[in-house]
Design a protein around this motif. Structure first.
Motif, PDB file in Angstrom:
ATOM      1  N   TYR A  10       0.815  -1.216   0.000  1.00 21.98           N
ATOM      2  CA  TYR A  10       0.000   0.000   0.000  1.00 21.98           C
ATOM      3  C   TYR A  10       0.852   1.271   0.000  1.00 21.98           C
ATOM      4  N   SER A  11       2.155   1.137   0.131  1.00 21.21           N
ATOM      5  CA  SER A  11       3.053   2.292   0.084  1.00 21.21           C
ATOM      6  C   SER A  11       3.546   2.461  -1.343  1.00 21.21           C
ATOM      7  N   ARG A  12       3.045   3.470  -2.019  1.00 25.08           N
ATOM      8  CA  ARG A  12       3.355   3.647  -3.438  1.00 25.08           C
ATOM      9  C   ARG A  12       4.005   4.996  -3.755  1.00 25.08           C
ATOM     10  N   GLU A  13       4.045   5.897  -2.785  1.00 24.63           N
ATOM     11  CA  GLU A  13       4.717   7.175  -2.986  1.00 24.63           C
ATOM     12  C   GLU A  13       5.154   7.723  -1.636  1.00 24.63           C
ATOM     13  N   ARG A  14       6.152   8.580  -1.668  1.00 21.72           N
ATOM     14  CA  ARG A  14       6.634   9.182  -0.431  1.00 21.72           C
ATOM     15  C   ARG A  14       5.625  10.210   0.057  1.00 21.72           C
ATOM     16  N   LYS A  15       5.341  10.175   1.346  1.00 20.36           N
ATOM     17  CA  LYS A  15       4.404  11.116   1.954  1.00 20.36           C
ATOM     18  C   LYS A  15       4.959  11.547   3.306  1.00 20.36           C
ATOM     19  N   SER A  16       4.334  12.551   3.883  1.00 16.86           N
ATOM     20  CA  SER A  16       4.668  12.923   5.247  1.00 16.86           C
ATOM     21  C   SER A  16       3.878  12.043   6.211  1.00 16.86           C
ATOM     22  N   VAL A  17       4.329  11.966   7.441  1.00 20.75           N
ATOM     23  CA  VAL A  17       3.599  11.225   8.462  1.00 20.75           C
ATOM     24  C   VAL A  17       2.199  11.808   8.636  1.00 20.75           C
ATOM     25  N   ALA A  18       2.097  13.125   8.634  1.00 18.08           N
ATOM     26  CA  ALA A  18       0.792  13.767   8.800  1.00 18.08           C
ATOM     27  C   ALA A  18      -0.164  13.380   7.686  1.00 18.08           C
ATOM     28  N   ASP A  19       0.332  13.292   6.458  1.00 17.94           N
ATOM     29  CA  ASP A  19      -0.525  12.897   5.334  1.00 17.94           C
ATOM     30  C   ASP A  19      -0.983  11.448   5.473  1.00 17.94           C
ATOM     31  N   VAL A  20      -0.086  10.571   5.921  1.00 14.73           N
ATOM     32  CA  VAL A  20      -0.468   9.160   6.119  1.00 14.73           C
ATOM     33  C   VAL A  20      -1.567   9.063   7.165  1.00 14.73           C
ATOM     34  N   VAL A  21      -1.413   9.774   8.273  1.00 16.44           N
ATOM     35  CA  VAL A  21      -2.425   9.736   9.332  1.00 16.44           C
ATOM     36  C   VAL A  21      -3.752  10.286   8.823  1.00 16.44           C
ATOM     37  N   ALA A  22      -3.705  11.402   8.109  1.00 20.07           N
ATOM     38  CA  ALA A  22      -4.941  12.008   7.605  1.00 20.07           C
ATOM     39  C   ALA A  22      -5.683  11.058   6.668  1.00 20.07           C
ATOM     40  N   GLU A  23      -4.944  10.356   5.802  1.00 25.51           N
ATOM     41  CA  GLU A  23      -5.584   9.419   4.876  1.00 25.51           C
ATOM     42  C   GLU A  23      -6.164   8.220   5.629  1.00 25.51           C
ATOM     43  N   LEU A  24      -5.435   7.709   6.614  1.00 26.49           N
ATOM     44  CA  LEU A  24      -5.940   6.592   7.418  1.00 26.49           C
ATOM     45  C   LEU A  24      -7.247   6.975   8.114  1.00 26.49           C
ATOM     46  N   VAL A  25      -7.231   8.138   8.746  1.00 28.79           N
ATOM     47  CA  VAL A  25      -8.398   8.586   9.513  1.00 28.79           C
ATOM     48  C   VAL A  25      -9.582   8.847   8.597  1.00 28.79           C
ATOM     49  N   GLY A  26      -9.335   9.550   7.487  1.00 35.39           N
ATOM     50  CA  GLY A  26     -10.419   9.874   6.574  1.00 35.39           C
ATOM     51  C   GLY A  26     -11.118   8.636   6.037  1.00 35.39           C
ATOM     52  N   GLU A  27     -10.338   7.651   5.593  1.00 32.17           N
ATOM     53  CA  GLU A  27     -10.938   6.440   5.039  1.00 32.17           C
ATOM     54  C   GLU A  27     -11.614   5.603   6.124  1.00 32.17           C
ATOM     55  N   ALA A  28     -11.006   5.549   7.316  1.00 28.33           N
ATOM     56  CA  ALA A  28     -11.603   4.769   8.393  1.00 28.33           C
ATOM     57  C   ALA A  28     -12.938   5.362   8.834  1.00 28.33           C
ATOM     58  N   GLU A  29     -12.988   6.673   8.974  1.00 26.55           N
ATOM     59  CA  GLU A  29     -14.236   7.316   9.397  1.00 26.55           C
ATOM     60  C   GLU A  29     -15.319   7.128   8.328  1.00 26.55           C
ATOM     61  N   GLU A  30     -14.930   7.266   7.069  1.00 29.22           N
ATOM     62  CA  GLU A  30     -15.880   7.071   5.977  1.00 29.22           C
ATOM     63  C   GLU A  30     -16.410   5.635   5.956  1.00 29.22           C
ATOM     64  N   THR A  31     -15.508   4.679   6.167  1.00 22.92           N
ATOM     65  CA  THR A  31     -15.915   3.267   6.143  1.00 22.92           C
ATOM     66  C   THR A  31     -16.854   2.940   7.306  1.00 22.92           C
ATOM     67  N   LEU A  32     -16.505   3.412   8.499  1.00 23.25           N
ATOM     68  CA  LEU A  32     -17.344   3.139   9.672  1.00 23.25           C
ATOM     69  C   LEU A  32     -18.722   3.789   9.531  1.00 23.25           C
ATOM     70  N   THR A  33     -18.737   4.998   8.971  1.00 27.25           N
ATOM     71  CA  THR A  33     -20.022   5.677   8.756  1.00 27.25           C
ATOM     72  C   THR A  33     -20.873   4.911   7.758  1.00 27.25           C
ATOM     73  N   ARG A  34     -20.258   4.445   6.688  1.00 25.06           N
ATOM     74  CA  ARG A  34     -20.989   3.697   5.670  1.00 25.06           C
ATOM     75  C   ARG A  34     -21.534   2.392   6.239  1.00 25.06           C
ATOM     76  N   LEU A  35     -20.732   1.696   7.037  1.00 26.76           N
ATOM     77  CA  LEU A  35     -21.162   0.422   7.595  1.00 26.76           C
ATOM     78  C   LEU A  35     -22.249   0.582   8.649  1.00 26.76           C
ATOM     79  N   SER A  36     -22.246   1.712   9.343  1.00 24.07           N
ATOM     80  CA  SER A  36     -23.239   1.922  10.393  1.00 24.07           C
ATOM     81  C   SER A  36     -24.609   2.235   9.817  1.00 24.07           C
TER      82      SER A  36
END
Length: 360
Positions: free
Chosen positions: A334-360
């Protein structure tokens, strides 16, 4: 506004997100704290003096935000750090095999000790490392392999939270008996030292064994969907290591970053060739040489450390590309380009929140 990812363990530490990140890089640890998670510094290969300085630097940089330190404390190490005694016991055929790798790949001699051979793993060194941790104000003391009851008890008495990484429900139960307050269920997918049970099979078993003890999910966690799945399996948060390897903050050598970015899940392999312990890493000429017919079986830790430590140091020092490798989990795909730590966290959180909302 509180994130939908928040859980009791996040509240316990005052985290914005219950995302725990293991890294050997102090810069990654600090960046994770600033991004709302908790960085955990992997300091097993640091001297007690280096641990003392590193912990002080992290605290200076992140202020009152929480952070942790991880030490690998396996049983069966020598009592004292007598490197000469270990070297005298190394089998001649193993030494000849290592010499053959030097010659085959034209590896120049190292000008300094390697990371794995600059000091000997021993009970004596481990006790001094633990003392340096206990003398600090670090918030979390994580035990990567083994959770010695005495060390856990001293850390808890000093107000530190204790954590153990496990690869089976049986190991979780043992860690809890020794006083661990948080358990990381680390599945077979994980990088570095890993067990034999797959992440999806492991997490529910460990959650059931732990009762009220909080569990973090590790091994193959690389996206927000993985975080949502971990929650569904009963975890209160996640523990990631591979995700930070290609970040700008980790600052690995360019050739290693390129190998990591190009690797898929099936480009990782478990080998004992680095330390004597099972270690998932990206496939390279190094892992292939040790897996070849006729190659000697790697020695147990710390004998393998001393056998290959200077060679591994020389490989990295001189950039011998075919042999260069790094621990990484199957989630490296899943690591395909260099990013900052902050960007990795933001992407993790955004997708996780979206997924949990969709499943609920």
């Amino acid at each position: 506004m509180t994130s939908t990812l928040q859980t009791p363990i996040g509240d316990r530490f005052g985290l914005k997100y219950p995302i725990f990140g293991f890294a050997h890089s102090i810069d990654v640890v600090c960046a994770l704290a600033e991004a709302g998670g908790m960085g955990v510094w992997g300091a097993t290969r640091e001297t007690p003096e280096e641990i003392e300085r590193g912990l002080a630097e992290i605290r200076r940089r992140i202020g009152s935000r929480p952070f942790g330190i991880d030490l690998v404390l396996p049983r069966g190490m020598p009592k004292t750090a007598d490197k000469a005694a270990i070297e005298a016991e190394l089998p001649e055929d193993h030494k000849a095999f290592v010499k053959g790798i030097y010659e085959k790949y034209g590896v120049p001699a190292a000008t300094r000790p390697g990371m794995r051979s600059r000091f000997l793993r021993s009970d004596e060194v481990a006790e001094a490392q633990i003392a340096a941790v206990l003398a600090s104000d670090v918030d979390l003391f994580a035990c990567g392999i083994g959770a010695p009851a005495d060390a856990v008890a001293h850390a808890k008495a000093d107000g530190k939270t204790t954590l153990a990484l496990v690869g089976s429900a049986r190991h979780a139960e043992a860690a809890i008996r020794n006083g661990a307050e948080i358990i990381v269920a680390q599945g077979y997918d994980a990088g570095a030292h890993t067990g034999q049970i797959g992440t999806f099979s492991l997490i529910p078993q460990v959650v059931d064994a732990c009762g009220d003890i909080p569990v973090l999910a590790a091994g193959g966690v690389a996206t927000g969907r993985h975080i949502a799945a971990s929650y569904a399996l009963g975890a209160q948060g996640v523990w990631l290591g591979t995700a930070w390897l290609t970040t700008h903050e980790h600052a690995l050598q360019d050739v290693l970053v390129e190998k990591l970015l190009a690797a898929g899940s099936d480009d990782t392999v478990i080998s004992r060739a680095d330390s004597g312990k099972t270690l998932r890493q990206i496939r390279s000429a190094w892992s292939e040489e040790w897996a070849a017919p006729g190659a000697p079986a790697p020695l147990k830790m710390p004998y393998q450390d001393i056998l290959v430590g200077d060679l591994l140091g020389a490989i990295d020092e001189h950039g011998v590309e075919p042999l260069m490798h790094h621990p990484a989990g199957q989630s490296i795909a899943y690591s395909r380009e260099r990013k900052s730590v902050a960007d990795v966290v933001a992407e993790l959180v955004g997708e996780a929140e979206e997924t949990l909302t969709r499943l609920s």
